[in-house]
Design a protein around this motif. Structure first.
Motif, PDB file in Angstrom:
ATOM      1  N   HIS A 276      -1.126  -1.196  -2.741  1.00 60.81           N
ATOM      2  CA  HIS A 276       0.185  -0.737  -3.222  1.00 60.81           C
ATOM      3  C   HIS A 276       1.244  -1.832  -3.165  1.00 60.81           C
ATOM      4  O   HIS A 276       1.153  -2.768  -2.382  1.00 60.81           O
TER       5      HIS A 276
ATOM      6  N   ASP B 138       1.298  -3.672   2.260  1.00 57.91           N
ATOM      7  CA  ASP B 138      -0.075  -3.845   1.838  1.00 57.91           C
ATOM      8  C   ASP B 138      -0.121  -5.037   0.880  1.00 57.91           C
ATOM      9  O   ASP B 138      -1.041  -5.174   0.099  1.00 57.91           O
TER      10      ASP B 138
ATOM     11  N   GLU C 206       3.486   4.306  -2.610  1.00 54.75           N
ATOM     12  CA  GLU C 206       2.549   4.820  -1.609  1.00 54.75           C
ATOM     13  C   GLU C 206       3.285   5.314  -0.369  1.00 54.75           C
ATOM     14  O   GLU C 206       2.922   6.320   0.231  1.00 54.75           O
ATOM     15  N   GLU C 207       4.359   4.605   0.001  1.00 54.95           N
ATOM     16  CA  GLU C 207       5.092   4.944   1.228  1.00 54.95           C
ATOM     17  C   GLU C 207       6.061   6.097   1.007  1.00 54.95           C
ATOM     18  O   GLU C 207       6.812   6.454   1.908  1.00 54.95           O
TER      19      GLU C 207
END
Ligand SMILES: [Zn+2]
Length: 491
Positions: free
Chosen positions: A127, A163, A196-197
């Motif tokens: 991500h 990431d 993603e977070e």
């Protein structure tokens, strides 16, 4: 006399039973072998990647402040745009080889078309976004979080491990292969989620796009597990490949009662009822059971354990509860073996002297693969029986997915690749955090979670925390891992 005789006979029978049990326990302990999660596997030749150059590029990628805020309106989307055009100019061979699409605003979907359309494709993920810096800890960073400094062989900054380290390594690997003219036989998809977070809607949109095209991947790899220099049981290096993740689900508990002035309160207010409901739910934990991917990790590690430990693990039919309670002596260990319950947010009256008509609490669950939203709800309803409360899931709640298999050619290839990159034995495991990979479970069960880095326990703690960093050696390791993975699985 008769009673004595019967008692004697009973005691003798009991003695035999105990002896027999002991013999079984000892025999099973002596012959116990950890399950074989690795198998000799042919890997493609390694492709060398310049680690220093890759680390400099990671440092640059850290400089783009792709911070996912709780309130997305605060996100600086120009930073995502800048990161994406930087990827295009930095990795020209990769971008010439792959088609590129953007879904859900900023999620990237790359397609590296294989020469054999009959082979199921693979999907690799990393991500683009990172978590914010907690303002109170901003001064605790040894090096500023968004400057991407490289000091003594270490790249510092937010996203170094989570990431962007993986994102940059992935592109380094593809670039190295594409530059030397490699062409995959199976199609390789690269999916880089943008949020993603913050819920992972980007990855969900990418998965829906692939599904609409009938894509049935043989294998998906995302973040989630990694290799540690010392595991908690044997103190030896270990490569954890997560085969499942716990599902994220938040329950809203709402209590209602007549409002009014706090100077003349009734016996029971909405706050009383709510407090009782939370207490009942939180005081009824899910049982700790020695099964599933968390138990698989402990079994796999037991190969190197002491005879006594093997005796216990080899007899989990008898000692399962004991092992579970031992493993659960830390909150992290316990989280692997059951669904967790965490009350997090409370809301009542908007004013100190007003009785609330409505009081609410949010309880965050991480649902173990053996449970479901339905079974969790059933338990909570039973707990609050007789109380005037309503229970509803927040829309983000999801169900867990069954663990990915550990007996397929793809698993053994991944395990061998992880071992060759980290020199650590590969074992399956469960991740308590959520990943974008879960969205891909609509396409296949074979979703694995592993970052190809070998890190120390203190480096692990920096994920989402202060002083996040990664060694240059790990950036090189990760880059070469992805190149070899593609050459092995898609070559
Ligand atoms: Zn992450």
């Amino acid at each position: 006399m008769l009673i004595l005789k019967v008692a004697k006979r009973g005691l003798a029978a009991l003695g035999f039973l105990v002896l027999g049990l002991l013999a079984v326990v000892v025999a099973r302990g002596l012959t116990w072998k950890a399950p074989a999660y690795e198998r000799p596997t042919q890997l493609a030749a390694p492709t060398p990647v310049d680690g220093e150059r890759a680390a400099q590029r990671l440092a640059r990628a850290i400089g783009f402040q792709t911070v996912s805020n709780q309130d997305e309106r605060l996100n600086r989307w120009d930073q995502w745009d800048a990161l994406q055009s930087w990827l295009q100019t930095t990795y020209p061979a990769a971008h010439a080889a792959m088609g590129r699409e953007i879904v859900a605003g900023h999620t990237l979907v790359y397609t590296w078309t294989g020469s054999d359309a009959g082979m199921p494709p693979i999907v690799l993920m990393a991500h683009q976004d990172v978590v914010p810096i907690v303002p109170e800890t901003a001064g605790d960073w040894t090096h500023p979080p968004f400057e991407g400094r490289i000091v003594d062989g270490v790249v510092w900054g937010r996203g170094a491990l989570d990431d962007k380290g993986s994102l940059v390594s992935l592109f380094e690997g593809v670039e190295a292969l594409a530059a030397k003219g490699f062409r995959p036989r199976r199609t390789v998809y690269i999916v880089c989620g943008h949020d993603e977070e913050a819920g992972g809607r980007g990855a969900a949109a990418a998965a829906a796009l692939l599904k609409s095209r009938g894509v049935r991947p043989a294998f998906v790899l995302d973040e989630g597990g990694l290799a540690l220099t010392e595991d908690p049981i044997t103190g030896q290096p270990i490569a954890f490949i997560a085969t499942a993740e716990k599902a994220y689900a938040t329950l809203k508990v709402e209590a209602r009662a007549p409002g009014g002035h706090s100077s003349a309160p009734p016996g029971e207010t909405a706050v009383h009822i709510l407090a009782r409901a939370i207490d009942r739910i939180a005081s009824d934990p899910f049982p700790l059971l020695f099964d599933g991917p968390g138990a698989e990790t402990i079994r796999a590690l037991s190969g190197k354990a002491s005879l006594l430990q093997r005796m216990v693990i080899g007899n989990d039919w008898l000692f399962g509860p004991l092992i579970a309670s031992q493993a659960a002596s830390t909150p992290t260990g316990a989280a692997l073996l059951h669904t967790t319950i965490a009350p997090t947010m409370l809301e009542g009256s908007p004013k100190e002297n007003v009785l609330p008509e409505r009081a609410t609490a949010l309880i965050n669950y991480r649902i173990h693969p053996r449970d479901s939203r339905a079974s969790v709800m059933e338990r909570a309803r039973r707990d609050v029986k007789g109380l005037n409360v309503t229970l509803t899931w927040l829309p983000t709640a999801s169900d867990p997915h069954p663990p990915a298999p550990t007996d397929t050619p793809q698993w053994f290839q991944l395990a061998a690749l992880a071992r060759s990159a980290t020199n650590a034995p590969a074992v399956p495991g469960l991740t308590s955090g959520a990943t974008d990979g879960r969205s891909m479970t609509i396409l296949t069960d074979s979703v694995y979670r592993f970052l190809p880095f070998l890190i120390t326990p203190s480096e692990l703690e920096t994920i989402h925390g202060v002083n996040e960093r990664i060694s240059v050696a790990n950036v090189k390791r990760g880059s070469e891992f992805y190149a070899r993975l593609i050459a092995t699985m898609a070559g």
